[in-house]
Enzyme design. Sequence first.
Site, short mmCIF file in Angstrom:
data_model
loop_
_atom_site.label_atom_id
_atom_site.label_comp_id
_atom_site.label_asym_id
_atom_site.label_seq_id
_atom_site.Cartn_x
_atom_site.Cartn_y
_atom_site.Cartn_z
N LEU A 41 36.53 22.18 -30.87
CA LEU A 41 36.23 22.42 -29.48
C LEU A 41 35.01 21.77 -29.19
CD1 LEU A 41 36.42 26.36 -29.40
CD2 LEU A 41 38.01 24.89 -28.33
N ASP A 42 34.92 21.22 -28.04
CA ASP A 42 33.95 20.29 -27.52
C ASP A 42 32.51 21.36 -27.67
OD1 ASP A 42 35.60 18.25 -26.92
OD2 ASP A 42 35.67 19.05 -24.80
N GLN A 43 31.29 20.52 -27.77
CA GLN A 43 30.21 20.75 -27.84
C GLN A 43 29.89 21.99 -26.74
OE1 GLN A 43 27.02 18.23 -28.19
NE2 GLN A 43 25.56 19.72 -28.37
N ASP A 44 30.14 21.50 -25.26
CA ASP A 44 30.07 22.32 -24.13
C ASP A 44 31.09 23.41 -24.11
OD1 ASP A 44 31.80 20.49 -23.71
OD2 ASP A 44 30.95 19.90 -21.80
N SER A 45 31.91 23.77 -24.96
CA SER A 45 33.04 24.66 -25.05
C SER A 45 32.78 25.91 -25.84
CB SER A 45 34.39 24.08 -25.29
OG SER A 45 35.01 23.06 -24.46
#
Length: 91
Positions: A41-45
Amino acid sequence: MATPLLLNKPFGVLSQFEDKEGRPTLKTYVNRQGFYPAGRLDQDSEGLLLLTDEGSLQHRIAHPSQKLPKTYWAQVEGEIDEEALEHLRKG
């Protein structure tokens, strides 16, 4: 067979255990040796992340050659038009 770990990855945390830039990682939340995320998962997810110490399971889930279908839910702010929706559909 090992039991997988499930983690609700918080916003702002990398889906890895180390980062040379000092950003928050899974290491803060998982104190088990030999476990690796099966996917990212992306850092901002934020959301559910499966971690396993079984290499074949991790490979089956995460490796692009397996083409395992995945579903993601996205939350957006404000109005969204059809062009933006199409962009999300295509990835």
